[in-house]
Design a protein around this motif. Structure first.
Motif, PDB file in Angstrom:
ATOM      1  N   MET A  81      89.351  72.481  71.728  1.00 47.29           N
ATOM      2  CA  MET A  81      90.751  72.259  71.355  1.00 47.29           C
ATOM      3  C   MET A  81      90.790  71.550  70.000  1.00 47.29           C
ATOM      4  O   MET A  81      90.715  70.326  69.924  1.00 47.29           O
ATOM      5  N   PRO A  82      90.865  72.332  68.903  1.00 41.84           N
ATOM      6  CA  PRO A  82      90.747  71.772  67.563  1.00 41.84           C
ATOM      7  C   PRO A  82      92.066  71.246  67.000  1.00 41.84           C
ATOM      8  O   PRO A  82      93.149  71.671  67.403  1.00 41.84           O
ATOM      9  N   ALA A  83      91.937  70.312  66.045  1.00 41.81           N
ATOM     10  CA  ALA A  83      93.104  69.779  65.343  1.00 41.81           C
ATOM     11  C   ALA A  83      92.643  69.213  64.008  1.00 41.81           C
ATOM     12  O   ALA A  83      91.458  68.932  63.814  1.00 41.81           O
ATOM     13  N   VAL A  84      93.595  69.051  63.082  1.00 42.11           N
ATOM     14  CA  VAL A  84      93.283  68.508  61.763  1.00 42.11           C
ATOM     15  C   VAL A  84      94.165  67.297  61.484  1.00 42.11           C
ATOM     16  O   VAL A  84      95.393  67.369  61.629  1.00 42.11           O
ATOM     17  N   VAL A  85      93.533  66.182  61.088  1.00 37.87           N
ATOM     18  CA  VAL A  85      94.259  64.957  60.739  1.00 37.87           C
ATOM     19  C   VAL A  85      93.648  64.370  59.471  1.00 37.87           C
ATOM     20  O   VAL A  85      92.429  64.158  59.404  1.00 37.87           O
ATOM     21  N   ASN A  86      94.481  64.129  58.461  1.00 39.84           N
ATOM     22  CA  ASN A  86      94.049  63.478  57.224  1.00 39.84           C
ATOM     23  C   ASN A  86      92.811  64.152  56.612  1.00 39.84           C
ATOM     24  O   ASN A  86      91.863  63.488  56.183  1.00 39.84           O
ATOM     25  N   GLY A  87      92.827  65.480  56.600  1.00 40.49           N
ATOM     26  CA  GLY A  87      91.758  66.214  55.947  1.00 40.49           C
ATOM     27  C   GLY A  87      90.468  66.318  56.721  1.00 40.49           C
ATOM     28  O   GLY A  87      89.469  66.810  56.192  1.00 40.49           O
ATOM     29  N   LYS A  88      90.469  65.884  57.981  1.00 37.73           N
ATOM     30  CA  LYS A  88      89.274  65.986  58.807  1.00 37.73           C
ATOM     31  C   LYS A  88      89.570  66.830  60.039  1.00 37.73           C
ATOM     32  O   LYS A  88      90.688  66.831  60.559  1.00 37.73           O
ATOM     33  N   ILE A  89      88.565  67.569  60.495  1.00 36.54           N
ATOM     34  CA  ILE A  89      88.711  68.474  61.635  1.00 36.54           C
ATOM     35  C   ILE A  89      88.153  67.812  62.882  1.00 36.54           C
ATOM     36  O   ILE A  89      87.040  67.269  62.863  1.00 36.54           O
ATOM     37  N   TYR A  90      88.929  67.854  63.952  1.00 34.54           N
ATOM     38  CA  TYR A  90      88.514  67.270  65.225  1.00 34.54           C
ATOM     39  C   TYR A  90      88.373  68.373  66.270  1.00 34.54           C
ATOM     40  O   TYR A  90      89.244  69.239  66.385  1.00 34.54           O
ATOM     41  N   ILE A  91      87.270  68.331  67.024  1.00 31.65           N
ATOM     42  CA  ILE A  91      87.003  69.310  68.063  1.00 31.65           C
ATOM     43  C   ILE A  91      86.927  68.592  69.397  1.00 31.65           C
ATOM     44  O   ILE A  91      85.951  67.895  69.706  1.00 31.65           O
ATOM     45  N   ALA A  92      87.985  68.729  70.197  1.00 34.87           N
ATOM     46  CA  ALA A  92      88.072  68.033  71.479  1.00 34.87           C
ATOM     47  C   ALA A  92      87.626  68.945  72.613  1.00 34.87           C
ATOM     48  O   ALA A  92      88.079  70.081  72.727  1.00 34.87           O
ATOM     49  N   GLY A  93      86.731  68.429  73.462  1.00 36.38           N
ATOM     50  CA  GLY A  93      86.361  69.097  74.704  1.00 36.38           C
ATOM     51  C   GLY A  93      85.840  70.507  74.530  1.00 36.38           C
ATOM     52  O   GLY A  93      85.222  70.859  73.530  1.00 36.38           O
ATOM     53  N   GLY A  94      86.095  71.339  75.568  1.00 34.03           N
ATOM     54  CA  GLY A  94      85.621  72.702  75.600  1.00 34.03           C
ATOM     55  C   GLY A  94      84.623  72.907  76.726  1.00 34.03           C
ATOM     56  O   GLY A  94      84.579  72.131  77.695  1.00 34.03           O
ATOM     57  N   GLN A  95      83.812  73.939  76.579  1.00 31.56           N
ATOM     58  CA  GLN A  95      82.805  74.277  77.578  1.00 31.56           C
ATOM     59  C   GLN A  95      81.484  74.601  76.892  1.00 31.56           C
ATOM     60  O   GLN A  95      81.469  75.077  75.756  1.00 31.56           O
TER      61      GLN A  95
ATOM     62  N   VAL B 170      83.136  69.879  78.922  1.00 28.45           N
ATOM     63  CA  VAL B 170      82.582  68.728  78.220  1.00 28.45           C
ATOM     64  C   VAL B 170      83.720  67.815  77.774  1.00 28.45           C
ATOM     65  O   VAL B 170      84.867  68.246  77.652  1.00 28.45           O
ATOM     66  N   SER B 171      83.386  66.556  77.528  1.00 30.11           N
ATOM     67  CA  SER B 171      84.386  65.577  77.104  1.00 30.11           C
ATOM     68  C   SER B 171      84.174  65.142  75.665  1.00 30.11           C
ATOM     69  O   SER B 171      84.820  64.201  75.196  1.00 30.11           O
ATOM     70  N   THR B 172      83.300  65.823  74.952  1.00 35.09           N
ATOM     71  CA  THR B 172      82.942  65.404  73.599  1.00 35.09           C
ATOM     72  C   THR B 172      84.116  65.481  72.618  1.00 35.09           C
ATOM     73  O   THR B 172      85.022  66.304  72.763  1.00 35.09           O
ATOM     74  N   MET B 173      84.069  64.611  71.622  1.00 34.26           N
ATOM     75  CA  MET B 173      85.022  64.641  70.518  1.00 34.26           C
ATOM     76  C   MET B 173      84.213  64.543  69.228  1.00 34.26           C
ATOM     77  O   MET B 173      83.513  63.553  68.993  1.00 34.26           O
ATOM     78  N   TYR B 174      84.272  65.609  68.417  1.00 38.97           N
ATOM     79  CA  TYR B 174      83.542  65.640  67.160  1.00 38.97           C
ATOM     80  C   TYR B 174      84.516  65.631  65.988  1.00 38.97           C
ATOM     81  O   TYR B 174      85.600  66.212  66.054  1.00 38.97           O
ATOM     82  N   GLU B 175      84.095  64.978  64.907  1.00 41.36           N
ATOM     83  CA  GLU B 175      84.894  64.913  63.684  1.00 41.36           C
ATOM     84  C   GLU B 175      84.081  65.490  62.533  1.00 41.36           C
ATOM     85  O   GLU B 175      82.928  65.098  62.319  1.00 41.36           O
ATOM     86  N   PHE B 176      84.677  66.435  61.804  1.00 41.62           N
ATOM     87  CA  PHE B 176      84.010  67.035  60.650  1.00 41.62           C
ATOM     88  C   PHE B 176      84.717  66.625  59.374  1.00 41.62           C
ATOM     89  O   PHE B 176      85.951  66.753  59.265  1.00 41.62           O
ATOM     90  N   ASP B 177      83.939  66.138  58.402  1.00 41.01           N
ATOM     91  CA  ASP B 177      84.460  65.761  57.099  1.00 41.01           C
ATOM     92  C   ASP B 177      84.070  66.844  56.087  1.00 41.01           C
ATOM     93  O   ASP B 177      82.905  66.932  55.695  1.00 41.01           O
ATOM     94  N   PRO B 178      85.012  67.698  55.668  1.00 48.69           N
ATOM     95  CA  PRO B 178      84.667  68.781  54.735  1.00 48.69           C
ATOM     96  C   PRO B 178      84.159  68.270  53.392  1.00 48.69           C
ATOM     97  O   PRO B 178      83.343  68.943  52.746  1.00 48.69           O
ATOM     98  N   ALA B 179      84.622  67.092  52.977  1.00 48.87           N
ATOM     99  CA  ALA B 179      84.179  66.559  51.686  1.00 48.87           C
ATOM    100  C   ALA B 179      82.701  66.170  51.727  1.00 48.87           C
ATOM    101  O   ALA B 179      81.937  66.474  50.804  1.00 48.87           O
TER     102      ALA B 179
END
Length: 250
Positions: free
Chosen positions: A38-52, A61-70
């Motif tokens: 379940m992805p979302a974008v906040v302040n230029g960063k991508i967040y990936i919540a949960g999934g399988q 899964v309960s993981t939460m990952y944050e990606f910084d494109p810069a």
């Protein structure tokens, strides 16, 4: 980001589309393979919540990952309150609202604050559902359509539920023109565009080509031209420079 191809083997691949040059490239891979996230974008960063972690229905899964494109880097953030996948997320006032998911998490609703790296549980949605559209418009969170069970052929919904963070309460809006699960939704210019979805008993694929637009000001739906190819499960929609992009899907 992630997902699985026809092999149904979950991947950690991250593909990046450049709207200016109409080209694709690869970015650093996910920390772990995941689908139905379940992805979302906040302040230029991508967040990936949960999934399988696989194509079954018990690998949440309960993981939460944050990606910084810069910086081109991933980092792990606070995990979700409970594992779930197959819901959807929307951003409002810098916070990520994650609704629904495959059973048993279909009614769950929580908000993540990236600044505090903290999750807060919220009042559940009325109907347990997976494959929903979740969009934020004018200070409200809209949860649209969905299925009541995990299977592709399970009952689909036309319900539109609306959450008001100021009062912490749910209400209902005008229903979808016809029930759809696994649909794809995005906000553009103050309206909500919904595309495709599952549950089409008149088509061999079972997938809809529908493109319907909801106007929150009038609480009405309008049908626009159908998709060229019926799809469902597109979680990476983007509204860029007046155009809506829908990559992949099933």
């Amino acid at each position: 980001i992630g997902g699985y191809p026809a092999s149904r083997v979950t991947v950690d691949e991250v593909q990046v589309y450049d709207t200016a040059t109409d080209t694709w490239s690869l970015a650093p891979k996910l920390p772990t393979p995941v689908n139905h996230s379940m992805p979302a974008v906040v302040n230029g960063k991508i967040y990936i919540a949960g999934g399988q972690s696989d194509a079954g229905n018990a690998s949440f899964v309960s993981t939460m990952y944050e990606f910084d494109p810069a910086a081109q880097t991933w980092r792990t953030r606070a995990p979700m309150i409970r594992p779930r996948g197959g819901g959807a997320a929307a951003v409002l006032d810098g916070k990520i609202y994650v609704a629904g998911g495959r059973p048993p998490g279909g009614a769950e609703f929580a908000v993540y604050d990236p600044a505090a790296d903290r999750w807060t549980e919220l009042p559940p949605i009325w109907l347990r559902c997976v494959g929903i559209g979740v969009v934020a418009v004018n200070g409200l969170i809209y949860v649209i359509g969905g299925r009541v069970e995990s299977g592709f052929q399970s009952q689909v919904l036309d319900v539109v539920e609306v959450f008001d963070p100021r009062t912490n309460t749910w209400s209902k809006a005008a229903p979808l023109p016809r029930p759809r699960g696994g649909l794809n939704a995005i906000e553009a210019n103050g309206c909500i565009h919904t595309f495709g979805g599952e549950g089409n008993v008149t088509a061999p694929s079972g997938v809809f080509p529908d493109h319907d637009v909801y106007n929150p000001r009038t609480n009405t739906w309008t049908h626009l031209n159908d998709l060229p190819i019926p799809v469902h499960g597109v979680t990476g929609l983007a509204f860029v420079n007046g155009l809506i992009y829908l990559p992949g899907g099933g």
